[in-house]
Every structure is written in C-alpha cells, then in structure tokens.
Design a protein around this motif. Sequence first.
Motif, PDB file in Angstrom:
ATOM      1  N   SER A  84     -26.102  19.599 -23.339  1.00 22.10           N
ATOM      2  CA  SER A  84     -25.238  18.767 -22.508  1.00 22.10           C
ATOM      3  C   SER A  84     -25.970  18.305 -21.253  1.00 22.10           C
ATOM      4  CB  SER A  84     -23.982  19.550 -22.131  1.00 22.10           C
ATOM      5  OG  SER A  84     -23.257  18.854 -21.170  1.00 22.10           O
ATOM      6  N   MET A  85     -26.698  19.249 -20.627  1.00 22.68           N
ATOM      7  CA  MET A  85     -27.426  18.903 -19.397  1.00 22.68           C
ATOM      8  C   MET A  85     -28.518  17.880 -19.690  1.00 22.68           C
ATOM      9  SD  MET A  85     -27.679  22.443 -17.342  1.00 22.68           S
ATOM     10  CE  MET A  85     -28.029  21.707 -15.796  1.00 22.68           C
ATOM     11  N   LEU A  86     -29.184  18.090 -20.828  1.00 23.51           N
ATOM     12  CA  LEU A  86     -30.268  17.192 -21.231  1.00 23.51           C
ATOM     13  C   LEU A  86     -29.730  15.778 -21.439  1.00 23.51           C
ATOM     14  CD1 LEU A  86     -33.275  17.927 -21.876  1.00 23.51           C
ATOM     15  CD2 LEU A  86     -32.664  17.733 -24.278  1.00 23.51           C
ATOM     16  N   ALA A 130     -30.593  22.646  -8.883  1.00 24.16           N
ATOM     17  CA  ALA A 130     -29.696  23.770  -8.579  1.00 24.16           C
ATOM     18  C   ALA A 130     -28.516  23.832  -9.551  1.00 24.16           C
ATOM     19  CB  ALA A 130     -29.186  23.666  -7.149  1.00 24.16           C
ATOM     20  N   THR A 131     -28.116  22.687 -10.096  1.00 25.82           N
ATOM     21  CA  THR A 131     -26.980  22.700 -11.037  1.00 25.82           C
ATOM     22  C   THR A 131     -27.335  23.496 -12.295  1.00 25.82           C
ATOM     23  OG1 THR A 131     -27.694  20.642 -12.074  1.00 25.82           O
ATOM     24  CG2 THR A 131     -26.085  20.444 -10.301  1.00 25.82           C
ATOM     25  N   LEU A 170     -32.078   8.235  -8.729  1.00 32.16           N
ATOM     26  CA  LEU A 170     -31.659   8.487 -10.119  1.00 32.16           C
ATOM     27  C   LEU A 170     -32.749   9.181 -10.918  1.00 32.16           C
ATOM     28  CD1 LEU A 170     -29.821   5.162 -10.978  1.00 32.16           C
ATOM     29  CD2 LEU A 170     -28.824   7.392 -10.510  1.00 32.16           C
ATOM     30  N   ILE A 171     -33.988   8.672 -10.794  1.00 30.19           N
ATOM     31  CA  ILE A 171     -35.101   9.250 -11.560  1.00 30.19           C
ATOM     32  C   ILE A 171     -35.325  10.709 -11.135  1.00 30.19           C
ATOM     33  CG2 ILE A 171     -37.616   9.136 -11.961  1.00 30.19           C
ATOM     34  CD1 ILE A 171     -36.423   6.852 -13.347  1.00 30.19           C
ATOM     35  N   CYS A 172     -35.357  10.938  -9.832  1.00 26.50           N
ATOM     36  CA  CYS A 172     -35.620  12.302  -9.333  1.00 26.50           C
ATOM     37  C   CYS A 172     -34.492  13.251  -9.730  1.00 26.50           C
ATOM     38  CB  CYS A 172     -35.789  12.293  -7.819  1.00 26.50           C
ATOM     39  SG  CYS A 172     -37.251  11.407  -7.340  1.00 26.50           S
ATOM     40  N   SER A 173     -33.250  12.758  -9.669  1.00 28.13           N
ATOM     41  CA  SER A 173     -32.111  13.584 -10.077  1.00 28.13           C
ATOM     42  C   SER A 173     -32.259  13.986 -11.535  1.00 28.13           C
ATOM     43  CB  SER A 173     -30.803  12.819  -9.914  1.00 28.13           C
ATOM     44  OG  SER A 173     -30.594  12.509  -8.590  1.00 28.13           O
ATOM     45  N   ALA A 174     -32.613  13.011 -12.373  1.00 24.43           N
ATOM     46  CA  ALA A 174     -32.734  13.276 -13.811  1.00 24.43           C
ATOM     47  C   ALA A 174     -33.857  14.279 -14.083  1.00 24.43           C
ATOM     48  CB  ALA A 174     -32.988  11.977 -14.554  1.00 24.43           C
ATOM     49  N   VAL A 175     -35.006  14.082 -13.421  1.00 26.04           N
ATOM     50  CA  VAL A 175     -36.145  14.996 -13.642  1.00 26.04           C
ATOM     51  C   VAL A 175     -35.767  16.415 -13.189  1.00 26.04           C
ATOM     52  CG1 VAL A 175     -38.536  15.501 -12.993  1.00 26.04           C
ATOM     53  CG2 VAL A 175     -37.858  13.160 -13.489  1.00 26.04           C
ATOM     54  N   GLY A 176     -35.167  16.511 -12.011  1.00 22.24           N
ATOM     55  CA  GLY A 176     -34.747  17.824 -11.494  1.00 22.24           C
ATOM     56  C   GLY A 176     -33.756  18.499 -12.431  1.00 22.24           C
ATOM     57  N   GLY A 177     -32.794  17.733 -12.913  1.00 19.81           N
ATOM     58  CA  GLY A 177     -31.768  18.282 -13.807  1.00 19.81           C
ATOM     59  C   GLY A 177     -32.349  18.756 -15.133  1.00 19.81           C
ATOM     60  N   ILE A 178     -33.262  17.958 -15.703  1.00 20.14           N
ATOM     61  CA  ILE A 178     -33.854  18.324 -17.003  1.00 20.14           C
ATOM     62  C   ILE A 178     -34.759  19.548 -16.838  1.00 20.14           C
ATOM     63  CG2 ILE A 178     -35.455  17.527 -18.820  1.00 20.14           C
ATOM     64  CD1 ILE A 178     -34.225  14.692 -18.357  1.00 20.14           C
ATOM     65  N   PHE A 179     -35.508  19.601 -15.738  1.00 15.30           N
ATOM     66  CA  PHE A 179     -36.373  20.763 -15.475  1.00 15.30           C
ATOM     67  C   PHE A 179     -35.525  22.044 -15.415  1.00 15.30           C
ATOM     68  CE2 PHE A 179     -38.272  23.813 -12.561  1.00 15.30           C
ATOM     69  CZ  PHE A 179     -39.573  23.893 -13.025  1.00 15.30           C
ATOM     70  N   ALA A 180     -34.404  21.956 -14.676  1.00 11.83           N
ATOM     71  CA  ALA A 180     -33.539  23.139 -14.531  1.00 11.83           C
ATOM     72  C   ALA A 180     -32.907  23.534 -15.868  1.00 11.83           C
ATOM     73  CB  ALA A 180     -32.451  22.850 -13.508  1.00 11.83           C
ATOM     74  N   TYR A 191     -20.368  17.927 -13.802  1.00 11.94           N
ATOM     75  CA  TYR A 191     -21.002  18.551 -12.633  1.00 11.94           C
ATOM     76  C   TYR A 191     -22.355  17.891 -12.332  1.00 11.94           C
ATOM     77  CZ  TYR A 191     -22.761  22.276  -9.583  1.00 11.94           C
ATOM     78  OH  TYR A 191     -23.274  22.967  -8.519  1.00 11.94           O
ATOM     79  N   CYS A 192     -23.194  17.780 -13.377  1.00  8.04           N
ATOM     80  CA  CYS A 192     -24.529  17.185 -13.184  1.00  8.04           C
ATOM     81  C   CYS A 192     -24.397  15.759 -12.646  1.00  8.04           C
ATOM     82  CB  CYS A 192     -25.293  17.131 -14.506  1.00  8.04           C
ATOM     83  SG  CYS A 192     -25.749  18.733 -15.121  1.00  8.04           S
ATOM     84  N   ALA A 193     -23.501  14.991 -13.250  1.00  9.51           N
ATOM     85  CA  ALA A 193     -23.357  13.590 -12.862  1.00  9.51           C
ATOM     86  C   ALA A 193     -22.793  13.451 -11.449  1.00  9.51           C
ATOM     87  CB  ALA A 193     -22.459  12.872 -13.862  1.00  9.51           C
ATOM     88  N   SER A 194     -21.882  14.360 -11.070  1.00  7.36           N
ATOM     89  CA  SER A 194     -21.267  14.232  -9.741  1.00  7.36           C
ATOM     90  C   SER A 194     -22.294  14.445  -8.636  1.00  7.36           C
ATOM     91  CB  SER A 194     -20.114  15.225  -9.588  1.00  7.36           C
ATOM     92  OG  SER A 194     -20.609  16.536  -9.553  1.00  7.36           O
TER      93      SER A 194
END
Lengths: 504, 172
Positions: free
Chosen positions: A362-364, A311-312, A111-121, A65-68
């Motif tokens: 997993s998200m991390l 949001a993920t 990519l960087i922003c996606s990763a930062v957003g995902g790790i924050f969430a 999900y995160c990667a998609s």
Amino acid sequence: MELLTSGLAVVFRPSMLFMVVVAVFLGTLFGALPGVSGTMAVTLGIPFTYSMNAVDAIVFLVAIYCASITGGGMTAILFKIPGVPSSAPTTYDGYPMAQRGEAGKALGMQLICSAVGGIFAALCMLLLSPQLTQAALSFGPAELFAISFMGLSILTSLDTDNICRTIISGMLGLLMACIGLDPLLGVPRLTFGTRFLTSGIEMIPVMIGFFAVTEVLKQTYKPAKLKAVGDTSSGKLSAELPSLKEFLSVKWVVLRCSVVGTLIGILPGAGATIASFLCYSMEQKISKTPEKFGTGCLEGIAAPESGNNAATGGAMVPLLSLGIPGGNAAAIMMSALVLKGVTMGPLLLVNQPQFLSATFASMLVANIVMVIAAVIIAKIFVKVLAIPYSVLGPTIIMMATIGAYATKNTAVDVILMAISGVIGFVIVTCKFNSSALILGLVLGVICESNLRRAYTIADGDTLLAATMNILSRPVTGVIMVICVIALLWPVLKPIIAKKKSEGK
Amino acid sequence: MAFELIINLLILGFSIFCFFYVGSTMPKSAVNELGAEQWPQAIIIILVLALCWNIFKLIRDHKADMGASFKKLGSDTVNFFKSKLFIGMLIVVIMSLMYEPVGFMVTCLLFLISYGYLLGERRPLNLILTSVIITIILYIGFAVLLGVLLPRGQISFLRNFALFVESLVPTF
C-alpha cells in the motif's frame, strides 16, 4: 518475495486499487486543507473502512496517511500555512520559492522527495518488522510493559516548553484508560455507578472529538484566511518535476533525511513533525551554504519532506511488530484494527503476515500514485481551497459524527465525540497537550495489563521484591533505564545548559 | 490566567476525589501484587504532583496580574456565553443529542445550515442549497456506497421521511 507478492496481490485487486487511488486523493486533499492534520485525515477515513475487512482497512488508512503528509506540503508552499504540522519547515523555503514564481518547481521537488522518503521507509519497514517480531515473541508481560512504557517515555519530549502540562495531559489520558472494567479482575472501576462507562472510554470517538471537532471549534474561534502566492494567480499552476540535475543535487539530503525520518518514526511517540523539524535543522547545520536556508532553496524543501514521509513508514514498524503505535495516526489505525477484532501484538505478523505485506504494498503504490494524484490535485487545488470554511467546517464535523456513530452504532459515541471536542478545546486553551492525552489513553490499558500480569508472575513476598524481580530481567531493565533517561533528559537538558553557561 | 487556574484546580479536586473513590470501591489486593486500585492511584499521585507544580507556577508567573485577571473573569464569562465559540459548542452538543432520535438526514441538514450561518454564510439560498447537496453526498457516499449504518430516527414521521428519501436513491 512471497510476502511482497501477497501484498501486491491484495493492493492490485481492482476494487482495492480503486480504493487506494481514492485514499490517495482523499489523503492529499485532506492533508492539503489547513486545519486537517494527517491524524485527522486518517480519522476521517475510518468511516470508509467499516465495510472492509481488516487487511483492506489498513491498506486504505495507510494510503490516506502517506498522502496526507505529502498534501500538507502544498499549502505550506502556496499559502505559507502548513496543511499538516509536519509541513511547517517546508514553509521556510517553499513559500519564498513560490513568491519568486517557482511554485511549480517547489511543488515538484516536494512530491519527488516525499515519494522517495516514503518508499525508502516502506522498504525499511518490510525488512525490520519481521526481525522485531521474532525478538518480541520471546518477550513476557514485563518486557511488553517496558516497551509500551517506552511509548509513554516520550511524554516529556512532546512539548519541551510545557513539560509539566504535557505530563498532566498524559496522566489524564492514562486515568481515562482506567475507566471501565478492570482488565484482570473484570470489576467496574471509576464508573461512578453509570452503565455507560462500564465498557470504558471508546478511543475512536474521543480521538475524532479531539482532532476533528476541536479543530473546527478553533477555526470558529479564530478563523484563518488563506491567500495563494506565486504563479497561482494565472490559474495555470502545475507541479512540474525538477530537472534530473536539480534532483541529483539534493540526493544525499534525501537519503540522510529518509534514514533519520525512518528512525524517528520507529520511536514510539515521535512522529512526522519531529522528523521534519529535525531533518531541516540537521541539513542546515551540515550544509556548506547554511545561509541559503530560509531564502527558498531546494534543500530546504527536500529535507523536511523526505523526513516526514519516511517517518510514516517508520511509525508502522512498532505498530505492526509490537502492537505499539508510533504516533497519533498509528494509534487511530490501531483502534480501527482492534475494532475489526484484530489482536495487536507480536503474534499479529506471525499469524497474519499479510498485514505487513499489504501495508508495504500500500505504501509503495500510494507513494507512486501520490505523485500523479498530487500533480492533478495541485492544478485544481487553488480552486478547492476557495471552498468557504462555512461549508468545509460543518462538513468535517458531520463526517466525524458518521465515524463516531459507526464505531458501535450507538448515540453515546456521538455524544462522547461532541464532549471530547469541547474538552479538547478547553485543553488546548489551557495549553495542555492533546497528543499526550491520546498517547496515555491508547497505551494505558496495554501498560497496566502487562505490568499487573508481570507482578502476578514475578516471585516476591512484597511489592518491592516483585518490582526488583521484574527490573532484574535484562531486556526490561535496559528498556526501563532508556525510558528513565528519555523521560528525564528534556527536564535536565536546560538545567545542564544553564549551569554550563553560568560556568563560562 | 484565571480560567486556566480554575481548570487546574477543578482537575486537582476531581483527581483527589478519584484517588479515594477508586480506593474504596476496588477489592483489596494482596501485599505482593499490583491491585486494581493501585495503578490508577499511582497515576493520580503523579497527576496531583504535576498539577500542584503547574498551579504554583501559574500563581508565581502571574502574581502581578492575578487580581486583574480574576476581576475580568466575570466579563470574560459573559462574553464567552455570547461568543460564536460557545454557540458552536452548543450546536455540536445539540446535534450529538438529536443524531439518533431525529435521524441523520434532518440532523445533518439542520446542523450544516446552523453551523454554516454561524461561520458567516448569510445568503439563505446558498446556505440551504449547499447543505442539501452535502447531506445527499454524505448519505450516498457513506450509506449507499459504503454500507455505513446511518440512523433513520426514532420519531415515526421522521423515520418515514428517511425511508421515503432512501427509496428514491438507487441501491448498488
């Protein structure tokens, strides 16, 4: 700390780490392919989880999900076609950058922003979920009904231009959820005398049909042509990372959008798409140079990409702590877990805290692996997209078929998937909302069983008296008021705006 | 517009039928409890109201072109049955019906060839070769590596064929 260690222990098991890497590659690829949404990517990932235990399955699906969601941004930048709906705002600035020959920089920032957003969430999820679970443990059926109804209250906001059709879709989903054995009495209901319907409408084949088969049928009806721009023609496309100075210039944008994205993800029903659009418009409004938005600026990429990835993680909070899916993808993950015999609800994290820790880990890991994976995928991506749809489309349907059959190993589910695909197409043609239908189907049984239990427990000589008793419970009352406001606001907002403009 | 209106009317009719059907087939509930029939009936009431409003809006907004839309319906229906979309739907439904009796391998191969042809691939060798490769990849990926159960088919010679192919693939 103990939670984190146990989560990392699950993810860093060699076999699981391999599966997470596979999931990230698959997710990025699925997400990047136009016509394969994040939800569909998770759906297509379900067959891979059949041989896994429940914890491994959620780890795998979360990574996909995160990667998609991240993968979706690639087509948005390179082709002006969002791979997933939540990447649509990325096209506004990503594509102009690609046209200027800065596709690499745009992809790197994405990519960087996606990763930062995902790790924050993911961090927010780790901190918030146990608190929510503790609060939810004191809830009775009335409160649980109110919370699940909150998921339905988003119905009117899903498509504000077609509120009536969205309500119809949601109600159809709720009605479909009524088919099968009655949750309290155990008598067959709305089965029309057929034994096939006695066990109810299986969620996974319907979802697979609605999201995978319908999408391929749509492409069969109106095929979309893809053409890359920018520095892709040379075949030397790379996702070069933005410089530190460039990244620091958008640090507050990323932080704000990560917070907003996480909060939107937590709201049941709202998901990555709403988050990315809201973040983009919010940043445009508060920017000192709003005129730059839409012309190819880094802020225009940073805002939606950090928002939709955040949001993920947010969507996993209600799923894990309350058993309420925060969106379509979360609903599919929930179905996959239910299929494994997991009982969703507040007790999940109390009895099996490894679900939270494994999801977090997993998200991390997925968000970190994703940057590396996406750099590799970006380089070969243009070639992958050269796969003609005459190969890709039928393959998607076959994978969907394998997923539907493997649910219970019966052909009925495959037929249900095919019929759902056809119905899904009719629904889209008639401008109904398939997301609303799925939301109704998923939340229907939870809503009904809790509400009816609440009535059984509540004292009251009549139905009205029992209703008043239920609504007088403080938590239920407050949530129901919020739900009514959430349901009516999208209807009342244009009327108020119209009255205001008439008054001027 | 005409198609949309017909679909709305069909759902409306079916909903009304379900309202009475569920009322007559469920046990009678007590006055102070929410019975098995009341929850679906409450949903149907909202559904019927929303459908009526939607139908009203459709008629109101398309008053001018309503006649023309219904006149076109006949030719549109004929065109639909001749369209790629209908054939695509038909192929998917046929595939779903033959998946278990015929088995994964033959169904997958035939489906990939027929749908690929429908989507515009006209080179027979290419079509057959890619279909065979994808069938093998899907079989090895799901059945061999992931242990997902794929149907072998209920017809004896097809089942024997599937078993023969399986015997060629090394197990992990």
